[in-house]
Design an enzyme around this catalytic site. Structure first.
Site, PDB file in Angstrom:
ATOM      1  N   SER A  66      10.718  -0.560   7.021  1.00  0.00           N
ATOM      2  CA  SER A  66      12.171  -0.390   7.190  1.00  0.00           C
ATOM      3  C   SER A  66      12.957  -1.410   6.376  1.00  0.00           C
ATOM      4  O   SER A  66      12.545  -2.569   6.234  1.00  0.00           O
ATOM      5  CB  SER A  66      12.510  -0.566   8.676  1.00  0.00           C
TER       6      SER A  66
ATOM      7  N   GLU B  42      15.311  -2.862   7.510  1.00  0.00           N
ATOM      8  CA  GLU B  42      15.582  -3.955   8.450  1.00  0.00           C
ATOM      9  C   GLU B  42      14.736  -5.179   8.120  1.00  0.00           C
ATOM     10  O   GLU B  42      15.091  -6.305   8.477  1.00  0.00           O
ATOM     11  CB  GLU B  42      15.285  -3.505   9.884  1.00  0.00           C
TER      12      GLU B  42
ATOM     13  N   TYR C 232      12.370  -6.016  16.200  1.00  0.00           N
ATOM     14  CA  TYR C 232      11.929  -4.771  15.556  1.00  0.00           C
ATOM     15  C   TYR C 232      11.542  -5.043  14.100  1.00  0.00           C
ATOM     16  O   TYR C 232      10.473  -4.657  13.632  1.00  0.00           O
ATOM     17  CB  TYR C 232      13.062  -3.740  15.634  1.00  0.00           C
TER      18      TYR C 232
HETATM   19  P1  NAP Z   1      12.205   8.354  16.124  1.00  0.00           P
HETATM   20  O1  NAP Z   1      12.943   9.634  15.977  1.00  0.00           O
HETATM   21  O2  NAP Z   1      12.717   7.335  17.075  1.00  0.00           O
HETATM   22  O3  NAP Z   1      10.692   8.712  16.508  1.00  0.00           O
HETATM   23  C1  NAP Z   1       9.812   7.714  16.955  1.00  0.00           C
HETATM   24  C2  NAP Z   1       8.473   8.315  17.312  1.00  0.00           C
HETATM   25  O4  NAP Z   1       7.645   7.247  17.838  1.00  0.00           O
HETATM   26  C3  NAP Z   1       8.552   9.404  18.384  1.00  0.00           C
HETATM   27  O5  NAP Z   1       7.537  10.352  18.154  1.00  0.00           O
HETATM   28  C4  NAP Z   1       8.239   8.620  19.659  1.00  0.00           C
HETATM   29  O6  NAP Z   1       7.660   9.415  20.670  1.00  0.00           O
HETATM   30  C5  NAP Z   1       7.206   7.629  19.131  1.00  0.00           C
HETATM   31  N1  NAP Z   1       7.112   6.475  20.020  1.00  0.00           N
HETATM   32  C6  NAP Z   1       8.127   5.641  20.385  1.00  0.00           C
HETATM   33  N2  NAP Z   1       7.662   4.720  21.260  1.00  0.00           N
HETATM   34  C7  NAP Z   1       6.344   5.010  21.451  1.00  0.00           C
HETATM   35  C8  NAP Z   1       5.319   4.430  22.250  1.00  0.00           C
HETATM   36  N3  NAP Z   1       5.559   3.365  23.017  1.00  0.00           N
HETATM   37  N4  NAP Z   1       4.071   4.979  22.199  1.00  0.00           N
HETATM   38  C9  NAP Z   1       3.830   6.027  21.402  1.00  0.00           C
HETATM   39  N5  NAP Z   1       4.753   6.643  20.631  1.00  0.00           N
HETATM   40  C10 NAP Z   1       6.002   6.124  20.660  1.00  0.00           C
HETATM   41  O7  NAP Z   1      12.059   7.607  14.717  1.00  0.00           O
HETATM   42  P2  NAP Z   1      12.235   8.222  13.242  1.00  0.00           P
HETATM   43  O8  NAP Z   1      13.674   8.132  12.880  1.00  0.00           O
HETATM   44  O9  NAP Z   1      11.523   9.511  13.163  1.00  0.00           O
HETATM   45  O10 NAP Z   1      11.489   7.116  12.375  1.00  0.00           O
HETATM   46  C11 NAP Z   1      10.096   7.237  12.078  1.00  0.00           C
HETATM   47  C12 NAP Z   1       9.560   5.873  11.710  1.00  0.00           C
HETATM   48  O11 NAP Z   1      10.255   5.368  10.573  1.00  0.00           O
HETATM   49  C13 NAP Z   1       9.693   4.796  12.781  1.00  0.00           C
HETATM   50  O12 NAP Z   1       8.578   3.962  12.676  1.00  0.00           O
HETATM   51  C14 NAP Z   1      10.937   4.031  12.381  1.00  0.00           C
HETATM   52  O13 NAP Z   1      10.862   2.707  12.874  1.00  0.00           O
HETATM   53  C15 NAP Z   1      10.817   4.097  10.872  1.00  0.00           C
HETATM   54  N6  NAP Z   1      12.094   4.039  10.145  1.00  0.00           N
HETATM   55  C16 NAP Z   1      13.079   4.912  10.452  1.00  0.00           C
HETATM   56  C17 NAP Z   1      14.271   4.881   9.735  1.00  0.00           C
HETATM   57  C18 NAP Z   1      15.396   5.846  10.035  1.00  0.00           C
HETATM   58  O14 NAP Z   1      16.512   5.577   9.561  1.00  0.00           O
HETATM   59  N7  NAP Z   1      15.135   6.950  10.714  1.00  0.00           N
HETATM   60  C19 NAP Z   1      14.424   3.939   8.695  1.00  0.00           C
HETATM   61  C20 NAP Z   1      13.382   3.059   8.421  1.00  0.00           C
HETATM   62  C21 NAP Z   1      12.207   3.126   9.145  1.00  0.00           C
HETATM   63  P3  NAP Z   1       8.555  10.197  21.754  1.00  0.00           P
HETATM   64  O15 NAP Z   1       9.108  11.391  21.040  1.00  0.00           O
HETATM   65  O16 NAP Z   1       7.557  10.534  22.795  1.00  0.00           O
HETATM   66  O17 NAP Z   1       9.618   9.247  22.222  1.00  0.00           O
HETATM   67  O1  G4F Z   2      22.487   3.980  13.857  1.00  0.00           O
HETATM   68  P1  G4F Z   2      22.114   2.592  14.152  1.00  0.00           P
HETATM   69  O2  G4F Z   2      21.814   2.256  15.566  1.00  0.00           O
HETATM   70  O3  G4F Z   2      20.877   2.258  13.189  1.00  0.00           O
HETATM   71  P2  G4F Z   2      20.243   0.878  12.658  1.00  0.00           P
HETATM   72  O4  G4F Z   2      20.367  -0.212  13.642  1.00  0.00           O
HETATM   73  O5  G4F Z   2      20.766   0.626  11.292  1.00  0.00           O
HETATM   74  O6  G4F Z   2      18.683   1.234  12.586  1.00  0.00           O
HETATM   75  C1  G4F Z   2      18.187   2.442  12.026  1.00  0.00           C
HETATM   76  O7  G4F Z   2      17.921   2.248  10.643  1.00  0.00           O
HETATM   77  C2  G4F Z   2      16.905   1.276  10.348  1.00  0.00           C
HETATM   78  C3  G4F Z   2      16.732   1.238   8.818  1.00  0.00           C
HETATM   79  O8  G4F Z   2      17.659   0.361   8.264  1.00  0.00           O
HETATM   80  C4  G4F Z   2      15.609   1.696  11.017  1.00  0.00           C
HETATM   81  F1  G4F Z   2      14.635   0.794  10.719  1.00  0.00           F
HETATM   82  C5  G4F Z   2      15.810   1.788  12.517  1.00  0.00           C
HETATM   83  O9  G4F Z   2      14.603   2.252  13.122  1.00  0.00           O
HETATM   84  C6  G4F Z   2      16.915   2.812  12.786  1.00  0.00           C
HETATM   85  O10 G4F Z   2      16.483   4.078  12.378  1.00  0.00           O
HETATM   86  O11 G4F Z   2      23.268   1.601  13.678  1.00  0.00           O
HETATM   87  C7  G4F Z   2      23.815   1.688  12.386  1.00  0.00           C
HETATM   88  C8  G4F Z   2      25.042   0.790  12.268  1.00  0.00           C
HETATM   89  C9  G4F Z   2      24.828  -0.633  12.780  1.00  0.00           C
HETATM   90  O12 G4F Z   2      25.466  -1.493  11.868  1.00  0.00           O
HETATM   91  C10 G4F Z   2      25.581  -0.684  14.091  1.00  0.00           C
HETATM   92  O13 G4F Z   2      26.040  -1.968  14.460  1.00  0.00           O
HETATM   93  O14 G4F Z   2      26.109   1.307  13.075  1.00  0.00           O
HETATM   94  C11 G4F Z   2      26.726   0.217  13.755  1.00  0.00           C
HETATM   95  N1  G4F Z   2      27.436   0.743  14.922  1.00  0.00           N
HETATM   96  C12 G4F Z   2      28.772   0.614  15.150  1.00  0.00           C
HETATM   97  N2  G4F Z   2      29.100   1.197  16.312  1.00  0.00           N
HETATM   98  C13 G4F Z   2      26.884   1.402  15.930  1.00  0.00           C
HETATM   99  C14 G4F Z   2      27.931   1.690  16.824  1.00  0.00           C
HETATM  100  N3  G4F Z   2      25.606   1.767  16.185  1.00  0.00           N
HETATM  101  C15 G4F Z   2      25.356   2.456  17.316  1.00  0.00           C
HETATM  102  N4  G4F Z   2      24.079   2.848  17.554  1.00  0.00           N
HETATM  103  N5  G4F Z   2      26.352   2.747  18.226  1.00  0.00           N
HETATM  104  C16 G4F Z   2      27.669   2.388  18.014  1.00  0.00           C
HETATM  105  O15 G4F Z   2      28.543   2.660  18.826  1.00  0.00           O
END
Ligand code: NAP
Ligand code: G4F
Length: 328
Positions: A124, A126, A148
């Protein structure tokens, strides 16, 4: 013969888009799902009947080794994680256990079984955290700002060690935020989309937000999973930064979403100080040049088109009763 892909986190947003892509390419797709989470397979909707499920706790090293031995995967995509960043402050150890533990167990299993399995680690942006250079690329140092991100850094280095020491074909995709109508409503894009649709239909009248000046590099999940797959089809295993290269603020996100339904965001959005994060960062934006050069990858869906798709989908869901309206 068709290839076999194992996916952890198959029931998540990326799990859906990646499964859809792999099925289209003729793969046998197997989700490694803990027994207590199997009901979440329903989240795959139309794809649920097209993938196989292997029931296994991701914390069980012996069971994961057995899964790899039995299924003999060509590719593994390690996507499982508690992915909502603020939640990692409440459970830092649980986050580390799952994120680092699963990567370590799976990589170790691949090494022990001695297969030529290709391994993808979901890293990520992050991990870059408190940056002093923008945009970031594959050489930018990691300075994680929350549990995280720290867990993701540990998993990333574990993957690198397996590549360097044991010669595994293992890669990390350092992905920036990517969204879709399948994003859960606690993430900001979906929270805004659902609120806008609720307000438009008269089911809500305001939206409480955190920091409106926070910025993210938001892309489309369907584009980003394509990059994951391309990384594992490449000649050599390498890590890639994947993002759009464009920053938008939360305020711009809200403005774009309300504009989709001809409303002015400023009339509905309030800032709730309780939602403002103390570990906020403002400058995480990708330089995806390496992915463009080596993988011929670039995003296809614009920010505006993404937000519009999300708002329209939530309007449709609310009208059909498939979701409940947003609470303010
Ligand atoms: P997501 O929608 O939150 O999906 C997470 C998956 O992990 C779900 O299948 C969830 O299962 C499973 N999981 C969560 N906690 C678990 C646990 N304790 N044991 C086993 N399985 C568990 O995430 P995503 O957006 O698809 O992201 C996929 C991956 O990319 C993650 O590793 C995330 O950190 C990483 N990533 C995401 C983003 C983004 O912007 N989306 C960016 C950078 C990296 P359930 O369905 O059962 O809850
Ligand atoms: O949508 P967010 O909660 O995503 P965040 O924290 O950027 O994380 C996501 O992206 C990461 C990759 O950079 C992944 F690794 C991670 O697993 C996840 O998929 O928040 C996005 C932004 C933040 O700056 C937050 O402070 O939106 C800002 N924000 C402002 N108001 C809010 C809100 N976020 C949330 N969730 N809710 C609000 O009301």
């Amino acid at each position: 013969m068709s290839k076999t892909a194992l996916i952890t986190g198959i029931t998540g947003q990326d799990g859906y888009y990646l499964s859809r892509l792999l099925l289209k390419h003729g793969y046998r797709v197997v989700g490694l799902i803990p027994p207590q989470r199997q009901s979440n397979l329903a989240k795959l909707g139309d794809l649920a009947g097209q993938v196989e499920v292997y029931s296994v706790a991701l914390t069980d090293s012996a069971a994961l080794l057995e899964a790899v031995e039995q299924l003999r995967p060509d590719e593994i995509y390690n996507l499982a994680a508690p992915s909502f960043v603020p939640a990692s402050w409440s459970d830092p150890l649980g986050t580390l256990d799952l994120v680092t533990g699963t990567a370590t167990r799976l990589l170790s299993a691949v090494r022990q079984v001695g297969l030529a399995t290709r391994f993808y680690q979901a890293s990520s942006s992050e991990m870059f955290g408190q940056v002093d250079q923008s945009p970031q690329d594959e050489n930018t140092p990691f300075r994680p700002m929350n549990p995280y991100a720290a867990a993701k850094v540990h998993a990333h280095w574990t993957m690198v060690h397996h590549r360097q020491r044991y010669g595994l074909f293992a890669c990390s995709g350092i992905l920036y935020n990517h969204e879709s109508p399948l994003r859960p409503p606690n993430f900001v894009t979906r929270k805004v989309a659902l609120a806008v649709a609720s307000i438009k239909l008269g089911l809500s009248d305001r939206l409480e937000m955190g920091n409106l000046q926070a910025k993210r590099d938001w892309g489309y999940a369907g584009d980003h999973v394509e990059a994951m797959w391309r990384m594992l089809q490449a000649k050599t295993p390498e890590d890639y930064v994947i993002g759009t290269g464009q920053l938008h603020s939360v305020e711009q996100l809200a403005a774009a979403a309300f504009a989709c339904v001809d409303l002015n965001w400023a009339e509905y959005v309030n800032v709730d100080p309780k939602l403002i994060r103390t570990d906020e960062h403002f400058h995480l934006v990708a330089n995806p040049a390496k992915a463009k050069q080596n993988l011929n990858w670039q995003p296809q869906v614009s920010f505006e088109a993404l937000i519009q798709e999300m708002v329209l989908k939530d309007l449709e869901r609310l009208k059909s009763g498939a979701v409940t309206p947003a609470a303010p």
